[in-house]
Design a protein around this motif. Structure first.
Motif, PDB file in Angstrom:
ATOM      1  N   LYS A   2       5.138  16.749  45.770  1.00  0.00           N
ATOM      2  CA  LYS A   2       6.291  15.777  45.084  1.00  0.00           C
ATOM      3  C   LYS A   2       5.901  15.436  43.612  1.00  0.00           C
ATOM      4  O   LYS A   2       6.914  15.798  42.960  1.00  0.00           O
ATOM      5  CB  LYS A   2       6.539  14.735  46.042  1.00  0.00           C
ATOM      6  N   TYR A   3       4.803  15.131  43.667  1.00  0.00           N
ATOM      7  CA  TYR A   3       4.390  14.299  42.315  1.00  0.00           C
ATOM      8  C   TYR A   3       4.183  15.618  41.238  1.00  0.00           C
ATOM      9  O   TYR A   3       4.546  15.234  40.103  1.00  0.00           O
ATOM     10  CB  TYR A   3       3.120  13.555  42.313  1.00  0.00           C
ATOM     11  N   LYS A  72      16.703   2.182  42.016  1.00  0.00           N
ATOM     12  CA  LYS A  72      16.296   1.031  41.129  1.00  0.00           C
ATOM     13  C   LYS A  72      14.759   0.750  41.164  1.00  0.00           C
ATOM     14  O   LYS A  72      14.250   0.518  40.052  1.00  0.00           O
ATOM     15  CB  LYS A  72      16.727  -0.265  41.758  1.00  0.00           C
ATOM     16  N   GLN A  73      14.299   0.865  42.319  1.00  0.00           N
ATOM     17  CA  GLN A  73      12.725   1.091  42.215  1.00  0.00           C
ATOM     18  C   GLN A  73      12.190   2.023  41.048  1.00  0.00           C
ATOM     19  O   GLN A  73      11.313   1.490  40.286  1.00  0.00           O
ATOM     20  CB  GLN A  73      12.047   1.240  43.437  1.00  0.00           C
ATOM     21  N   GLY A  74      12.444   3.218  41.236  1.00  0.00           N
ATOM     22  CA  GLY A  74      11.953   4.224  40.290  1.00  0.00           C
ATOM     23  C   GLY A  74      12.442   4.124  38.843  1.00  0.00           C
ATOM     24  O   GLY A  74      11.484   4.333  37.913  1.00  0.00           O
ATOM     25  N   LEU A  75      13.845   3.721  38.595  1.00  0.00           N
ATOM     26  CA  LEU A  75      13.849   3.152  37.192  1.00  0.00           C
ATOM     27  C   LEU A  75      13.314   1.995  36.765  1.00  0.00           C
ATOM     28  O   LEU A  75      12.900   2.091  35.568  1.00  0.00           O
ATOM     29  CB  LEU A  75      15.644   2.994  37.191  1.00  0.00           C
ATOM     30  N   VAL A 114      14.123   9.697  33.666  1.00  0.00           N
ATOM     31  CA  VAL A 114      14.354  10.924  34.676  1.00  0.00           C
ATOM     32  C   VAL A 114      13.112  10.957  35.585  1.00  0.00           C
ATOM     33  O   VAL A 114      13.382  11.264  36.961  1.00  0.00           O
ATOM     34  CB  VAL A 114      14.600  12.044  34.053  1.00  0.00           C
ATOM     35  N   MET A 115      11.905  10.742  35.238  1.00  0.00           N
ATOM     36  CA  MET A 115      10.693  10.421  36.078  1.00  0.00           C
ATOM     37  C   MET A 115      11.015   9.493  37.308  1.00  0.00           C
ATOM     38  O   MET A 115      10.899   9.588  38.248  1.00  0.00           O
ATOM     39  CB  MET A 115       9.410  10.448  35.483  1.00  0.00           C
ATOM     40  N   GLY A 120      12.444   7.676  42.816  1.00  0.00           N
ATOM     41  CA  GLY A 120      13.223   6.968  43.519  1.00  0.00           C
ATOM     42  C   GLY A 120      13.684   7.973  44.697  1.00  0.00           C
ATOM     43  O   GLY A 120      13.845   7.534  45.757  1.00  0.00           O
ATOM     44  N   LEU A 121      13.945   9.196  44.252  1.00  0.00           N
ATOM     45  CA  LEU A 121      14.645  10.098  45.134  1.00  0.00           C
ATOM     46  C   LEU A 121      13.760  10.598  46.042  1.00  0.00           C
ATOM     47  O   LEU A 121      13.935  10.837  47.531  1.00  0.00           O
ATOM     48  CB  LEU A 121      15.383  11.167  44.474  1.00  0.00           C
ATOM     49  N   LEU A 122      12.379  10.873  45.549  1.00  0.00           N
ATOM     50  CA  LEU A 122      11.421  11.842  46.297  1.00  0.00           C
ATOM     51  C   LEU A 122      10.540  10.814  47.086  1.00  0.00           C
ATOM     52  O   LEU A 122       9.547  11.250  47.958  1.00  0.00           O
ATOM     53  CB  LEU A 122      10.780  12.947  45.537  1.00  0.00           C
TER      54      LEU A 122
END
Length: 260
Positions: A2-3, A72-75, A114-115, A120-122
């Motif tokens: 994923k990363y 939100k966490q990822g952003l 975007v990262m 957040g999605l993955l």
């Protein structure tokens, strides 16, 4: 995997952003070996995938403690990286022109955000938010990190004589160093609230800031014929003074007070 996927997509986004940047005036710096041999696109792609994959993996240090919706966490993590990259891109340097301080932060910021969305999605999971209450103790760490950062930079400019515009733009350089100290301290305080309890806070902050700054700085040799020793010195000293300031003020001074 994923990363790695996130690293690949982020690199492609960053390359796309680079293609949108208008061609500026010729740089005063010599082109890198990669540029001279027309291998820079390959080198940039490989390095970009490695760098963005590592930055994405560092999200593991805080992801389990961040609350709220997973996007939100990822952003928020992407924003923390963007703030550091942007303030460093604003450093007054002889080769930087007026357009660079707009276009490069936009291109890098777009890729990092975007990262964040992809993380957040993955990777992230939606969970209950953790309310944060600002503590007056945080002013101490902001002032401390900023002072140490400015002193560290003065040492680099006056003693080591690193590549800079200090002689020609002394006031602007000092203002930039002060702003950078404030931005770095705010990001470090935010990170400190979410670092996993079982992990050393000092080591985690060292990784989150140090690895990020190292990867950011070493995009430069892909494009220009930089002094590698100069890059290593400025990276090491910046990270060293920030971590020393954090250590001296003790880990407790970095914690937000939670309403929970």
């Amino acid at each position: 995997m994923k990363y790695l996927l996130i690293g690949i997509i982020t690199t492609l986004i960053r390359i796309g952003g680079q293609l949108l940047i208008p061609v500026g005036p010729p740089s005063i710096l010599e082109p890198s070996l990669f540029a001279k041999t027309n291998t820079m696109p390959v080198a940039f792609t490989i390095y970009g995938i490695i760098a963005y994959t590592v930055l994405a993996k560092l999200f593991d240090l805080i992801k389990d403690q961040i609350g709220g919706h997973r996007i939100k966490q990822g952003l928020l993590y992407g924003l923390s990286l963007t703030l550091i990259w942007t303030i460093y891109l604003w450093e007054p340097l002889p080769h930087v022109n007026a357009l660079d301080v707009i276009t490069y932060p936009l291109a890098d910021g777009m890729a990092l955000m975007v990262m964040g969305i992809l993380l957040g999605l993955l990777v992230a999971k939606t969970k209950e938010s953790r309310p944060i209450k600002w503590s007056n103790r945080n002013w101490k760490i902001i002032i401390s990190i900023t002072n140490y950062f400015v002193l560290g930079r003065l040492f680099q400019y006056l003693v080591i004589d690193i590549y800079s515009s200090y002689d020609s733009k002394t006031f602007e350089t000092i203002i930039w160093a002060t702003m950078t100290g404030v931005v770095v301290s705010l990001v470090m305080i935010w990170y400190s609230h979410y670092i996993q309890p079982r992990v050393s806070k000092i080591i985690s902050l060292l990784m989150l800031f140090g690895i990020n700054l190292f990867l950011f700085n070493f995009f430069m040799p892909l494009v220009f014929d930089n002094d590698i020793i100069d890059l290593l010195l400025r990276t090491f000293i910046d990270v060293f003074v920030v971590i020393i300031a954090i250590y001296i003020n003790k880990k407790e001074d970095l914690l937000y007070e939670s309403n929970t």
